[in-house]
Scaffold this motif. Structure first.
Motif, PDB file in Angstrom:
ATOM      1  N   LEU A 201       0.811  -1.211   0.000  1.00  0.00           N
ATOM      2  CA  LEU A 201       0.000   0.000   0.000  1.00  0.00           C
ATOM      3  C   LEU A 201       0.850   1.269   0.000  1.00  0.00           C
ATOM      4  CD1 LEU A 201      -2.664  -1.143   2.636  1.00  0.00           C
ATOM      5  CD2 LEU A 201      -2.815  -1.285   0.149  1.00  0.00           C
ATOM      6  N   THR A 202       2.145   1.118   0.244  1.00  0.00           N
ATOM      7  CA  THR A 202       3.033   2.286   0.257  1.00  0.00           C
ATOM      8  C   THR A 202       3.681   2.546  -1.106  1.00  0.00           C
ATOM      9  OG1 THR A 202       5.050   1.053   0.859  1.00  0.00           O
ATOM     10  CG2 THR A 202       3.602   1.779   2.654  1.00  0.00           C
ATOM     11  N   LEU A 203       3.556   1.606  -2.028  1.00  0.00           N
ATOM     12  CA  LEU A 203       4.169   1.775  -3.344  1.00  0.00           C
ATOM     13  C   LEU A 203       3.580   3.006  -4.033  1.00  0.00           C
ATOM     14  CD1 LEU A 203       4.169  -1.953  -4.555  1.00  0.00           C
ATOM     15  CD2 LEU A 203       6.017  -0.666  -3.430  1.00  0.00           C
ATOM     16  N   GLY A 204       4.441   3.826  -4.559  1.00  0.00           N
ATOM     17  CA  GLY A 204       3.995   5.056  -5.191  1.00  0.00           C
ATOM     18  C   GLY A 204       4.050   6.264  -4.284  1.00  0.00           C
ATOM     19  N   THR A 205       4.308   6.057  -2.986  1.00  0.00           N
ATOM     20  CA  THR A 205       4.369   7.184  -2.044  1.00  0.00           C
ATOM     21  C   THR A 205       5.801   7.533  -1.652  1.00  0.00           C
ATOM     22  OG1 THR A 205       4.157   5.770  -0.090  1.00  0.00           O
ATOM     23  CG2 THR A 205       2.121   6.542  -1.118  1.00  0.00           C
ATOM     24  N   TRP A 206       6.739   6.601  -1.881  1.00  0.00           N
ATOM     25  CA  TRP A 206       8.118   6.844  -1.454  1.00  0.00           C
ATOM     26  C   TRP A 206       8.745   8.025  -2.179  1.00  0.00           C
ATOM     27  CZ3 TRP A 206      10.526   3.842   2.361  1.00  0.00           C
ATOM     28  CH2 TRP A 206       9.798   2.727   2.787  1.00  0.00           C
ATOM     29  N   GLY A 207       8.446   8.161  -3.479  1.00  0.00           N
ATOM     30  CA  GLY A 207       9.040   9.234  -4.272  1.00  0.00           C
ATOM     31  C   GLY A 207       8.498  10.613  -3.952  1.00  0.00           C
ATOM     32  N   LYS A 208       7.428  10.678  -3.156  1.00  0.00           N
ATOM     33  CA  LYS A 208       6.839  11.973  -2.809  1.00  0.00           C
ATOM     34  C   LYS A 208       7.556  12.643  -1.636  1.00  0.00           C
ATOM     35  CE  LYS A 208       2.242  10.486  -4.337  1.00  0.00           C
ATOM     36  NZ  LYS A 208       0.826  10.266  -3.939  1.00  0.00           N
ATOM     37  N   VAL A 209       8.474  11.912  -1.006  1.00  0.00           N
ATOM     38  CA  VAL A 209       9.182  12.441   0.154  1.00  0.00           C
ATOM     39  C   VAL A 209      10.564  12.927  -0.271  1.00  0.00           C
ATOM     40  CG1 VAL A 209      10.097  11.931   2.451  1.00  0.00           C
ATOM     41  CG2 VAL A 209       7.969  10.850   1.677  1.00  0.00           C
ATOM     42  N   SER A 210      10.928  14.130   0.131  1.00  0.00           N
ATOM     43  CA  SER A 210      12.272  14.665  -0.149  1.00  0.00           C
ATOM     44  C   SER A 210      13.222  14.153   0.925  1.00  0.00           C
ATOM     45  CB  SER A 210      12.235  16.199  -0.166  1.00  0.00           C
ATOM     46  OG  SER A 210      11.339  16.670  -1.147  1.00  0.00           O
ATOM     47  N   TRP A 211      13.721  12.939   0.730  1.00  0.00           N
ATOM     48  CA  TRP A 211      14.506  12.269   1.755  1.00  0.00           C
ATOM     49  C   TRP A 211      15.772  13.025   2.113  1.00  0.00           C
ATOM     50  CZ3 TRP A 211      12.038   8.471   4.173  1.00  0.00           C
ATOM     51  CH2 TRP A 211      10.995   7.826   3.509  1.00  0.00           C
ATOM     52  N   GLY A 212      16.372  13.698   1.134  1.00  0.00           N
ATOM     53  CA  GLY A 212      17.632  14.397   1.379  1.00  0.00           C
ATOM     54  C   GLY A 212      17.493  15.674   2.181  1.00  0.00           C
ATOM     55  N   THR A 213      16.268  16.163   2.327  1.00  0.00           N
ATOM     56  CA  THR A 213      16.066  17.435   3.027  1.00  0.00           C
ATOM     57  C   THR A 213      15.186  17.274   4.274  1.00  0.00           C
ATOM     58  OG1 THR A 213      14.155  17.949   1.617  1.00  0.00           O
ATOM     59  CG2 THR A 213      16.321  18.739   0.884  1.00  0.00           C
ATOM     60  N   LEU A 214      15.069  16.062   4.779  1.00  0.00           N
ATOM     61  CA  LEU A 214      14.263  15.855   5.977  1.00  0.00           C
ATOM     62  C   LEU A 214      14.852  16.616   7.160  1.00  0.00           C
ATOM     63  CD1 LEU A 214      13.364  12.043   5.868  1.00  0.00           C
ATOM     64  CD2 LEU A 214      11.885  13.985   5.336  1.00  0.00           C
ATOM     65  N   SER A 215      13.986  17.216   7.941  1.00  0.00           N
ATOM     66  CA  SER A 215      14.423  17.990   9.100  1.00  0.00           C
ATOM     67  C   SER A 215      14.697  17.089  10.288  1.00  0.00           C
ATOM     68  CB  SER A 215      13.362  19.016   9.473  1.00  0.00           C
ATOM     69  OG  SER A 215      12.190  18.361   9.933  1.00  0.00           O
TER      70      SER A 215
END
Length: 303
Positions: A201-215
């Motif tokens: 159910l998470t497929l397709g949502t991972w790319g929506k997160v800016s992993w390199g800029t997480l606070s």
């Protein structure tokens, strides 16, 4: 302090942790998709559970029969339950979701528990539970949002009510397995199966997160959910619930919305009304009345 009081303290602490997580998760939702965040919470907790289980008990395995049972419990109690909670909040007011998620839960627990375990329902439990229900209703409905039963929120209301049914079934179904395995082992495998079923159910949502800029706040929210809300609170709740019984323990879930109100006050400067304070006192009185009941011979249990 007696062992039984420690068990009640464990239930209160676990429920308070889950309640405070409403505020933490609200902040995290600004960065993560809700289902992805929930998956991260449980999947990242799995290595900690496995290490703890190996260090404490020497093995991590379960029988094939128990695996089938825990797979079903994980699908109901982790995958389905957590997703329905999120969508109930999406399609109704926070007050509606909080009340319908929590208030009927102990009632259904009392109905479902005899299907799995023998537990006596005393007059003290009924009286204390009624006071706790009245108190938690005031805590939620006494807030600024109130309680809205308009047709616009009907889908969310039904989903929230379904949370109580699934949650109570999840708790009751876990009890027999904790006569065979420790709370730690049951929690570990339940969460492993729940995370496994949730992953697609998470497929397709991972790319929506800016992993390199997480606070740092995003990392802290994930860490709090993994270590405190999942590893610590799940084991603490299951161990304490096994000792006092599912029907009695689930009334202590009423601490969740009270803790959520407190988190809203501390994190978002949300106003706490006089009705909510009265409700909190009424709820506390009911839970204290339940916990003062003399217990039968405690169950033999290994954490």
């Amino acid at each position: 302090m007696s062992k039984q009081w420690l068990n009640y303290a464990g239930l209160i602490l676990a429920a308070a942790i889950w309640g405070s997580n409403f505020g933490v998760s609200r902040l995290a939702m600004e960065t993560f998709d809700p289902i992805l965040f929930t998956f991260l919470r449980f999947s990242l907790a799995i290595p900690f559970f496995l290490v703890l289980l190996k260090l404490k008990e020497g093995t991590i395995g379960i029988s094939f029969k128990a695996a089938i049972q825990l797979a079903a419990i994980g699908l109901i109690g982790i995958t389905a339950l957590e997703i329905i909670v999120m969508y109930s909040i999406k399609y109704t007011t926070l007050a509606n979701a909080s009340l319908l998620n929590v208030a009927p839960w102990p009632i259904f627990a009392a109905l479902f528990t005899p299907l799995f375990m023998r537990e006596a329902i005393s007059s003290r439990l009924i009286a204390g539970g009624a006071a706790a229900i009245a108190g938690v209703s005031l805590v939620i409905a006494g807030g600024s949002e109130g309680f809205d039963l308009s047709s616009d929120h009907m889908l969310g209301n039904l989903l929230a009510f379904g949370v109580s049914i699934l949650g109570a079934l999840f708790n009751a179904a876990s009890m027999p397995l904790m006569k065979q395995y420790s709370a730690l082992r049951v929690s570990t495998w339940t969460i492993m199966f729940g995370a496994l079923f949730m992953f697609p159910l998470t497929l397709g949502t991972w790319g929506k997160v800016s992993w390199g800029t997480l606070s740092a706040g995003s990392y802290a929210a994930v860490a709090f959910n993994v270590l405190v809300c999942t590893v610590i609170a799940f084991v603490l709740w299951n161990a304490s619930m096994f000792q006092v019984g599912a029907a009695r323990a689930n009334f202590f879930r009423y601490v969740v919305p009270a803790a959520a109100v407190a988190a809203g006050y501390l994190l978002f400067d949300e106003r706490v009304t006089a009705w909510q304070m009265i409700g909190a006192c009424c709820m506390a009185a009911g839970l204290i009345w339940i916990s003062m009941e003399s217990s039968s011979k405690p169950r033999k249990f290994e954490m």
